[in-house]
Design a protein around this motif. Sequence first.
Motif, mmCIF file in Angstrom:
data_model
loop_
_atom_site.group_PDB
_atom_site.id
_atom_site.type_symbol
_atom_site.label_atom_id
_atom_site.label_comp_id
_atom_site.label_asym_id
_atom_site.label_seq_id
_atom_site.Cartn_x
_atom_site.Cartn_y
_atom_site.Cartn_z
ATOM 1 N N MET A 1 26.220 2.791 -14.513
ATOM 2 C CA MET A 1 27.056 2.225 -13.435
ATOM 3 C C MET A 1 27.628 0.872 -13.869
ATOM 4 N N ALA A 2 26.787 0.086 -14.559
ATOM 5 C CA ALA A 2 27.245 -1.235 -15.023
ATOM 6 C C ALA A 2 28.357 -1.078 -16.063
ATOM 7 N N LEU A 3 28.206 -0.125 -16.964
ATOM 8 C CA LEU A 3 29.231 0.110 -18.002
ATOM 9 C C LEU A 3 30.531 0.615 -17.375
ATOM 10 N N ILE A 4 30.399 1.497 -16.386
ATOM 11 C CA ILE A 4 31.590 2.046 -15.718
ATOM 12 C C ILE A 4 32.384 0.917 -15.068
ATOM 13 N N LYS A 5 31.654 -0.025 -14.464
ATOM 14 C CA LYS A 5 32.317 -1.190 -13.828
ATOM 15 C C LYS A 5 32.946 -2.088 -14.895
ATOM 16 N N ILE B 1 29.166 6.588 -25.205
ATOM 17 C CA ILE B 1 29.553 7.264 -23.952
ATOM 18 C C ILE B 1 30.838 6.695 -23.391
ATOM 19 N N ILE B 2 31.111 5.429 -23.659
ATOM 20 C CA ILE B 2 32.335 4.812 -23.126
ATOM 21 C C ILE B 2 33.572 5.388 -23.812
ATOM 22 N N GLU C 1 35.960 -0.505 -16.322
ATOM 23 C CA GLU C 1 36.951 -0.129 -15.279
ATOM 24 C C GLU C 1 37.326 1.349 -15.347
ATOM 25 N N LEU C 2 36.293 2.175 -15.376
ATOM 26 C CA LEU C 2 36.496 3.622 -15.437
ATOM 27 C C LEU C 2 36.637 4.156 -14.017
ATOM 28 N N THR C 3 37.819 3.952 -13.464
ATOM 29 C CA THR C 3 38.044 4.181 -12.036
ATOM 30 C C THR C 3 38.038 5.663 -11.639
ATOM 31 N N LYS C 4 38.181 6.551 -12.617
ATOM 32 C CA LYS C 4 38.189 7.991 -12.293
ATOM 33 C C LYS C 4 36.771 8.541 -12.085
ATOM 34 N N VAL C 5 35.750 7.775 -12.493
ATOM 35 C CA VAL C 5 34.373 8.249 -12.316
ATOM 36 C C VAL C 5 34.021 8.192 -10.838
ATOM 37 N N LYS C 6 33.917 9.359 -10.212
ATOM 38 C CA LYS C 6 33.681 9.398 -8.766
ATOM 39 C C LYS C 6 32.214 9.592 -8.416
ATOM 40 N N SER C 7 31.458 10.122 -9.366
ATOM 41 C CA SER C 7 30.018 10.348 -9.116
ATOM 42 C C SER C 7 29.239 10.142 -10.399
ATOM 43 N N VAL C 8 28.071 9.517 -10.274
ATOM 44 C CA VAL C 8 27.107 9.422 -11.379
ATOM 45 C C VAL C 8 25.812 9.989 -10.829
#
Length: 242
Positions: free
Chosen positions: A72-76, A43-44, A79-86
């Motif tokens: 959420m942990a993977l997004i952090k 997914i990353i 550093e997937l800063t464009k992800v605005k909603s999960v």
Amino acid sequence: MWKKNQVEFEKPYVSAIIPAAGSASRMQGIDKLFEEILDIPVIIYTLSAFQQSDWIDEIVLVVRQGDIADMMALIKEFELTKVKSVLCGGSSRQQSVLAGLEAVSAQAEYIAVHDGDRPLVTQQIIADCVIDAVRYQACAAAVPVINTIKIADEDGLVECTPDRSKLYMVQTPQVFQAQLYRDAAAAAKDAGEDYTDDCQMIEKLGGRIHLSKGDYENIKLTTPVDLLTVQAIFLMREEEQG
Ligand SMILES: Nc1ccn([C@@H]2O[C@H](COP(=O)(O)OP(=O)(O)OP(=O)(O)O)[C@@H](O)[C@H]2O)c(=O)n1
Ligand SMILES: C[C@](O)(CO)[C@H](O)COP(=O)(O)O
């Protein structure tokens, strides 16, 4: 200003919905979106492609309830800063995408929908699909069919063989002018229709879809053999990059 084929236009605001809330029932127990390739979860790769794209302004990720914390942990971590909603998906791909649609910014002019289990999508495919959506209002990545396709009845008896030259395997991204997509989604919801891809909601309203250049490597991870293929392609790309 952005230019393609000598046509200049303002880059529109594009929101990407990434449906990643499926049950992977055809993967024989492999949790495909968290499966690691070269130490990075599938997914990353998908999310990173949209994070890197200058054509994408925001990402809405739709996941299984039980995956929210891990995602959420993977997004952090990445550093997937464009992800605005999960947010949580539904019982079908379309229901998950429409759940994601609720979180798309009102300022979005175009909406791109891309399967979370298509990690090999390239920057070129994303760019081409957005540009084609600006030109045609609705488009989808696709590749010509390479096997002969037959239509058969429930007994497996062939009814016809469509002209292969007119057959395409549609992929994602599928990109749409935002209001067109919102109207089509509302109509599909009202009609209780559930389609296997996003284009059909527009087709149902009589809209025309432009097929943009996809790639045979833009594989959807559906069965275990797809994982072997995707792993091999990633390794090949890693070697090419040196
Ligand atoms: N209820 C669903 C079903 C699918 N998807 C997502 O839509 C994409 C394409 O779906 P598919 O390849 O069919 O994945 P699964 O539904 O997980 O697979 P299966 O049909 O084998 O269960 C995947 O990223 C999947 O996670 C989703 O968000 N919500
Ligand atoms: C949207 C799609 O990837 C286009 O080919 C495909 O229809 C998804 O099908 P699935 O059964 O949800 O994987």
